[in-house]
Design a protein around this motif. Structure first.
Motif, PDB file in Angstrom:
ATOM      1  N   SER A 233       0.811  -1.222   0.000  1.00  0.00           N
ATOM      2  CA  SER A 233       0.000   0.000   0.000  1.00  0.00           C
ATOM      3  C   SER A 233       0.845   1.272   0.000  1.00  0.00           C
ATOM      4  CB  SER A 233      -0.961  -0.006   1.189  1.00  0.00           C
ATOM      5  OG  SER A 233      -1.835  -1.104   1.127  1.00  0.00           O
ATOM      6  N   VAL A 237       1.624   4.340  -3.050  1.00  0.00           N
ATOM      7  CA  VAL A 237       1.499   5.774  -2.806  1.00  0.00           C
ATOM      8  C   VAL A 237       2.804   6.488  -3.156  1.00  0.00           C
ATOM      9  CG1 VAL A 237       1.123   7.537  -1.039  1.00  0.00           C
ATOM     10  CG2 VAL A 237      -0.240   5.449  -1.018  1.00  0.00           C
ATOM     11  N   THR A 240       3.426   7.047  -6.873  1.00  0.00           N
ATOM     12  CA  THR A 240       2.738   8.214  -7.432  1.00  0.00           C
ATOM     13  C   THR A 240       3.532   9.485  -7.169  1.00  0.00           C
ATOM     14  OG1 THR A 240       0.623   7.114  -7.016  1.00  0.00           O
ATOM     15  CG2 THR A 240       0.559   9.467  -7.479  1.00  0.00           C
ATOM     16  N   GLY A 304      -0.718  12.008  -4.982  1.00  0.00           N
ATOM     17  CA  GLY A 304       0.062  11.222  -4.023  1.00  0.00           C
ATOM     18  C   GLY A 304      -0.153  11.666  -2.594  1.00  0.00           C
ATOM     19  N   MET A 307      -3.539  10.511  -1.431  1.00  0.00           N
ATOM     20  CA  MET A 307      -3.508   9.085  -1.095  1.00  0.00           C
ATOM     21  C   MET A 307      -2.818   8.854   0.235  1.00  0.00           C
ATOM     22  SD  MET A 307      -2.582   7.535  -4.880  1.00  0.00           S
ATOM     23  CE  MET A 307      -2.439   5.848  -4.283  1.00  0.00           C
ATOM     24  N   ARG A 308      -1.750   9.600   0.504  1.00  0.00           N
ATOM     25  CA  ARG A 308      -1.052   9.454   1.779  1.00  0.00           C
ATOM     26  C   ARG A 308      -1.973   9.818   2.951  1.00  0.00           C
ATOM     27  NH1 ARG A 308       4.543  10.213   2.884  1.00  0.00           N
ATOM     28  NH2 ARG A 308       4.817  11.357   0.932  1.00  0.00           N
TER      29      ARG A 308
END
Length: 317
Positions: A233, A237, A240, A304, A307-308
């Motif tokens: 996972s 991230v 990206t 990114g 997503m983080r």
């Protein structure tokens, strides 16, 4: 270097939580938050537009990016340039080539370098991370020693400024587009290696790992079939975010003259370097590729970071 490694280790810790309080998987909850995140939507929109231009750019370009069709209208020695007009939306460069067409075609080269470099760093970095994480998690005392040796080497690479390391690698390999891909990819290797290794350590004490070992499942199957899939996972991230860094660093290497030796092939970093000598008389020649690089990197960075945040339980509302 400590700040860089702290960020990597923090992202690796996120995989320790694979299920939320609602019973849904971490990725399901993260995707649900991403759909309502303005930052993620804007970033994804920029990336989609950039990829679309890179794919269809050569077919929709009004002119050949290498054709000097208006040679008599541009005289760089006298600072005579042609700005934006009906037939040339971005004007002409110093060799009387259509700047708009070169921007469209150059997007593909920029995307190609960024994606290939990131895939190279991702692949090699993950292999190193898997070896180090598996040795530390299931290798006993000898495995922990191997892990320590690998990580000290990775820390040495992380201590070096990324652009300096990329320039050093490119200078050794020589000038070419492949060199740029390799140089930028090498910079990404220690990041992915440390990140995946940390994520695997976070998963190493999970109940499913302990249960598998108690049942006598082979260590290789535990690592490749259980720990690694559940540890990817944060690496996705980071991939990206690394695309944004790769595009900027590739443009920097091309700007320094370490990229494609054929200057006629449009690439945003090369176009920026060519425009440097005419900045006083035709500043827009430098503005167009610069804006393209900045906006593209911004798109990958926004997605990114979104997503983080979606994966980080401390940042959830």
């Amino acid at each position: 270097m400590s700040t860089k490694t702290d960020k990597i280790d923090r992202l690796a810790e996120l995989t320790a939580q694979t299920e939320t309080a609602t019973g849904h998987s971490l990725w399901y909850e993260a995707f649900r938050r991403l759909r309502s995140s303005k930052m993620a939507i804007i970033g994804a929109g920029i990336i989609a537009l950039f990829v679309l231009i890179a794919v269809i750019g050569p077919w929709i370009a009004p002119y050949s990016p290498t054709a000097q069709l208006w040679r008599g209208e541009v005289v760089p020695a006298r600072s005579v340039f042609v700005g934006p007009r009906a037939e040339n939306w971005f004007g002409l460069d110093h060799l009387a080539r259509d700047e708009f067409s070169r921007m469209l075609v150059g997007a593909r080269q920029t995307l190609l370098v960024g994606v290939v470099a990131t895939l190279l760093g991702f692949t090699i970095g993950c292999l190193i991370g898997i070896a180090s994480g598996a040795a530390s998690t299931l290798g006993g005392r000898a495995g922990r020693r191997i892990d320590s040796v690998i990580m000290r080497f990775i820390d040495m690479l992380l201590a070096l400024p990324s652009l300096l390391l990329a320039v050093s690698v490119a200078a050794v390999l020589g000038q070419s587009l492949t060199t740029v891909m390799i140089a930028v990819g090498v910079v990404q290797i220690p990041i992915f290696a440390r990140l995946l290794r940390g994520s695997m350590l976070a998963q190493g004490g999970s109940d499913y790992v302990l249960a598998s070992r108690a049942l006598g499942v082979r260590k290789r199957r535990i690592v490749l079939g259980h720990i690694v899939p559940n540890s990817l996972s944060p690496v996705i991230v980071q991939a990206t975010l690394s695309l944004a860094t790769a595009i900027i660093e590739a443009a920097a290497l091309s700007y320094l003259g370490l990229g494609n030796p054929d200057a006629a092939v449009p690439e945003w970093g090369v176009m920026l370097a060519q425009a440097q000598g005419f900045f006083d008389s035709a500043p827009m020649l430098a503005v167009y590729p610069s804006v393209g690089i900045i906006i593209t990197a911004l798109g990958f960075t926004l997605l990114g970071e979104a997503m983080r945040e979606a994966l980080d339980p401390k940042l959830r509302s």
